[in-house]
Write a protein that holds these residues in place. Structure first.
Motif, PDB file in Angstrom:
ATOM      1  N   UNK A 227      41.328  57.641  52.097  1.00 21.25           N
ATOM      2  CA  UNK A 227      40.612  58.557  52.901  1.00 21.25           C
ATOM      3  C   UNK A 227      39.284  58.609  52.252  1.00 21.25           C
ATOM      4  N   UNK A 228      39.535  58.480  50.806  1.00 21.64           N
ATOM      5  CA  UNK A 228      38.020  58.679  50.050  1.00 21.64           C
ATOM      6  C   UNK A 228      37.185  57.597  50.123  1.00 21.64           C
TER       7      UNK A 228
ATOM      8  N   UNK B  27      52.618  41.012  45.994  1.00 20.91           N
ATOM      9  CA  UNK B  27      51.310  41.584  46.525  1.00 20.91           C
ATOM     10  C   UNK B  27      50.726  42.258  45.224  1.00 20.91           C
ATOM     11  N   UNK B  28      51.293  43.246  44.750  1.00 24.60           N
ATOM     12  CA  UNK B  28      50.918  44.013  43.722  1.00 24.60           C
ATOM     13  C   UNK B  28      50.740  43.481  42.477  1.00 24.60           C
ATOM     14  N   UNK B  29      51.541  42.718  41.987  1.00 27.39           N
ATOM     15  CA  UNK B  29      51.350  41.927  40.807  1.00 27.39           C
ATOM     16  C   UNK B  29      50.360  41.044  40.673  1.00 27.39           C
ATOM     17  N   UNK B  30      50.146  40.140  41.871  1.00 26.41           N
ATOM     18  CA  UNK B  30      49.417  39.144  42.088  1.00 26.41           C
ATOM     19  C   UNK B  30      47.908  39.469  42.489  1.00 26.41           C
ATOM     20  N   UNK B  31      47.786  40.350  43.050  1.00 26.88           N
ATOM     21  CA  UNK B  31      46.440  40.829  43.659  1.00 26.88           C
ATOM     22  C   UNK B  31      45.888  42.088  43.211  1.00 26.88           C
ATOM     23  N   UNK B  32      46.616  43.167  43.372  1.00 22.66           N
ATOM     24  CA  UNK B  32      45.961  44.614  43.016  1.00 22.66           C
ATOM     25  C   UNK B  32      45.953  44.804  41.475  1.00 22.66           C
ATOM     26  N   UNK B  33      46.865  44.460  40.754  1.00 23.51           N
ATOM     27  CA  UNK B  33      46.827  44.554  39.237  1.00 23.51           C
ATOM     28  C   UNK B  33      45.797  43.565  38.616  1.00 23.51           C
ATOM     29  N   UNK B  34      45.772  42.371  39.079  1.00 25.56           N
ATOM     30  CA  UNK B  34      44.537  41.717  38.516  1.00 25.56           C
ATOM     31  C   UNK B  34      43.327  42.222  39.014  1.00 25.56           C
ATOM     32  N   UNK B  35      43.058  42.734  40.069  1.00 27.78           N
ATOM     33  CA  UNK B  35      41.931  43.221  40.472  1.00 27.78           C
ATOM     34  C   UNK B  35      41.477  44.553  39.488  1.00 27.78           C
ATOM     35  N   UNK B  36      42.629  45.380  39.332  1.00 27.14           N
ATOM     36  CA  UNK B  36      42.358  46.604  38.753  1.00 27.14           C
ATOM     37  C   UNK B  36      41.881  46.126  37.054  1.00 27.14           C
ATOM     38  N   UNK B  37      42.542  45.100  36.709  1.00 30.16           N
ATOM     39  CA  UNK B  37      42.433  44.873  35.274  1.00 30.16           C
ATOM     40  C   UNK B  37      41.031  44.254  35.090  1.00 30.16           C
ATOM     41  N   UNK B  38      40.510  43.566  35.967  1.00 34.32           N
ATOM     42  CA  UNK B  38      39.169  42.913  36.160  1.00 34.32           C
ATOM     43  C   UNK B  38      37.877  43.967  36.396  1.00 34.32           C
ATOM     44  N   UNK B  39      38.190  45.026  37.412  1.00 36.06           N
ATOM     45  CA  UNK B  39      37.157  45.699  37.891  1.00 36.06           C
ATOM     46  C   UNK B  39      37.294  47.040  37.462  1.00 36.06           C
ATOM     47  N   UNK B  40      38.399  47.722  36.987  1.00 38.12           N
ATOM     48  CA  UNK B  40      38.376  49.032  36.466  1.00 38.12           C
ATOM     49  C   UNK B  40      39.008  49.287  35.123  1.00 38.12           C
TER      50      UNK B  40
ATOM     51  N   UNK C  60      36.698  55.522  39.375  1.00 38.88           N
ATOM     52  CA  UNK C  60      36.084  56.190  40.561  1.00 38.88           C
ATOM     53  C   UNK C  60      35.095  55.569  41.234  1.00 38.88           C
ATOM     54  N   UNK C  61      34.305  54.517  40.822  1.00 42.10           N
ATOM     55  CA  UNK C  61      33.365  53.702  41.067  1.00 42.10           C
ATOM     56  C   UNK C  61      34.060  52.695  42.419  1.00 42.10           C
ATOM     57  N   UNK C  62      35.356  52.658  42.069  1.00 44.19           N
ATOM     58  CA  UNK C  62      36.024  51.775  43.015  1.00 44.19           C
ATOM     59  C   UNK C  62      36.515  51.933  44.551  1.00 44.19           C
ATOM     60  N   UNK C  63      36.045  53.233  44.507  1.00 41.25           N
ATOM     61  CA  UNK C  63      36.148  54.060  46.099  1.00 41.25           C
ATOM     62  C   UNK C  63      35.086  53.643  47.120  1.00 41.25           C
ATOM     63  N   UNK C  64      34.001  52.740  46.271  1.00 34.90           N
ATOM     64  CA  UNK C  64      32.713  52.331  47.195  1.00 34.90           C
ATOM     65  C   UNK C  64      33.168  50.611  47.342  1.00 34.90           C
ATOM     66  N   UNK C  65      34.262  50.234  46.846  1.00 35.07           N
ATOM     67  CA  UNK C  65      34.306  48.546  46.863  1.00 35.07           C
ATOM     68  C   UNK C  65      35.468  48.296  48.040  1.00 35.07           C
ATOM     69  N   UNK C  66      34.741  47.478  49.054  1.00 32.23           N
ATOM     70  CA  UNK C  66      35.802  47.151  50.272  1.00 32.23           C
ATOM     71  C   UNK C  66      36.946  46.274  49.810  1.00 32.23           C
ATOM     72  N   UNK C  67      36.832  45.466  48.667  1.00 30.18           N
ATOM     73  CA  UNK C  67      37.898  44.657  48.093  1.00 30.18           C
ATOM     74  C   UNK C  67      38.997  45.537  47.753  1.00 30.18           C
ATOM     75  N   UNK C  68      38.715  46.772  46.922  1.00 33.64           N
ATOM     76  CA  UNK C  68      39.484  47.661  46.395  1.00 33.64           C
ATOM     77  C   UNK C  68      40.429  48.441  47.765  1.00 33.64           C
ATOM     78  N   UNK C  69      39.627  48.755  48.772  1.00 31.41           N
ATOM     79  CA  UNK C  69      40.189  49.235  50.054  1.00 31.41           C
ATOM     80  C   UNK C  69      41.285  48.397  50.487  1.00 31.41           C
ATOM     81  N   UNK C  70      40.877  47.139  50.872  1.00 31.21           N
ATOM     82  CA  UNK C  70      41.944  46.030  51.150  1.00 31.21           C
ATOM     83  C   UNK C  70      43.152  45.878  50.429  1.00 31.21           C
ATOM     84  N   UNK C  71      42.711  46.211  48.907  1.00 26.01           N
ATOM     85  CA  UNK C  71      44.200  46.017  48.159  1.00 26.01           C
ATOM     86  C   UNK C  71      45.180  47.117  48.409  1.00 26.01           C
ATOM     87  N   UNK C  72      44.200  48.410  48.498  1.00 28.73           N
ATOM     88  CA  UNK C  72      44.984  49.959  48.812  1.00 28.73           C
ATOM     89  C   UNK C  72      45.738  49.814  50.284  1.00 28.73           C
TER      90      UNK C  72
END
Length: 249
Positions: free
Chosen positions: A92-93, A167-180, A204-216
């Protein structure tokens, strides 16, 4: 009794009374058959009584085990519903220019989105029933069906969890490690107290990223799918408790 018939039979043979001998012989056979049938009936009655006692014990053990499973699955469902609400809060954010959210709040929400866990019910009674073949002692066709349905749904639940975890281990966590900042996320969970990162990375900057939205969104789908599996298991738990409740003390 048989010795008496034998003496009578020998006497009749000596007296050449064949007809009466045959009658006594038939009577002797009938008595033997009746004796065998009575013995079989008594044996069957004893076996049925023993099986009923065993079934009563099985139903009692099942009821106790699934009372525990009901409490644990209710807790697991509540946990994953909370996770889903946290993910929905993040979604929602997404894209808001000035989200009313602090760094700590977004870190806490992201941390919560990763707090999923695999539900592990007690299955010792069912496992023993199936491995020993004692399910045949359960007279209720419905209950036997529920037991095998439970086993199948447990497998489906495990597959749902594995899908979510991969999905979480292979996509979300690597994304967070790299970008957050994983340190900021972990400081709101198991590593609470380690302090926040001194580096410039901001979750906080991640809420402006489309890729983060896709992972969520993927995470929300995985949690929702897993919750459906848990809800199905809860339905089976309720049904098993219903069909075993007569044996509770």
């Amino acid at each position: 009794m048989i010795s008496i018939f034998r003496k009578i039979r020998q006497k009749l043979l000596r007296e050449s009374k064949v007809t009466r001998y045959l009658a006594y012989a038939i009577g002797e056979i009938v008595l033997v058959v009746i004796g065998i049938l009575i013995a079989l009936q008594v044996n069957t009655w004893n076996e049925n009584r023993n099986n009923q006692k065993k079934e009563t014990g099985i139903l009692k053990d099942l009821h106790q085990e699934f009372q525990l499973n009901k409490a644990s699955i209710d807790a697991s469902i509540q946990q994953h519903q909370t996770i889903l609400e946290a993910i929905k809060g993040i979604l929602n954010l997404m894209g808001q220019d000035n989200p009313e959210l602090s760094e700590n709040q977004i870190d806490s929400l992201i941390n919560m989105s990763l707090e999923y866990d695999n539900y592990s019910p007690s299955q010792s009674v069912i496992a023993e029933l199936i491995s020993s073949g004692k399910t045949s002692l359960i007279s209720s066709d419905t209950l036997r069906t529920l037991i095998f349905e439970w086993v199948q749904e447990i497998e489906d639940k495990n597959e749902g969890y594995q899908s979510l975890d991969v999905v979480s281990e292979n996509l979300l966590l690597p994304y967070l490690t790299k970008n957050g900042s994983m340190k900021n996320i972990d400081s709101n969970g198991m590593l609470k107290g380690i302090g926040r990162s001194r580096l410039s990375s901001s979750n906080l900057a991640l809420v402006q990223e489309a890729e983060f939205e896709n992972h969520m969104d993927n995470q929300a789908w995985g949690i929702t799918n897993y919750l459906l599996k848990l809800e199905k298991l809860r339905e089976i738990i309720e049904a098993i408790l219903y069909h075993t409740q007569a044996e509770t003390p």
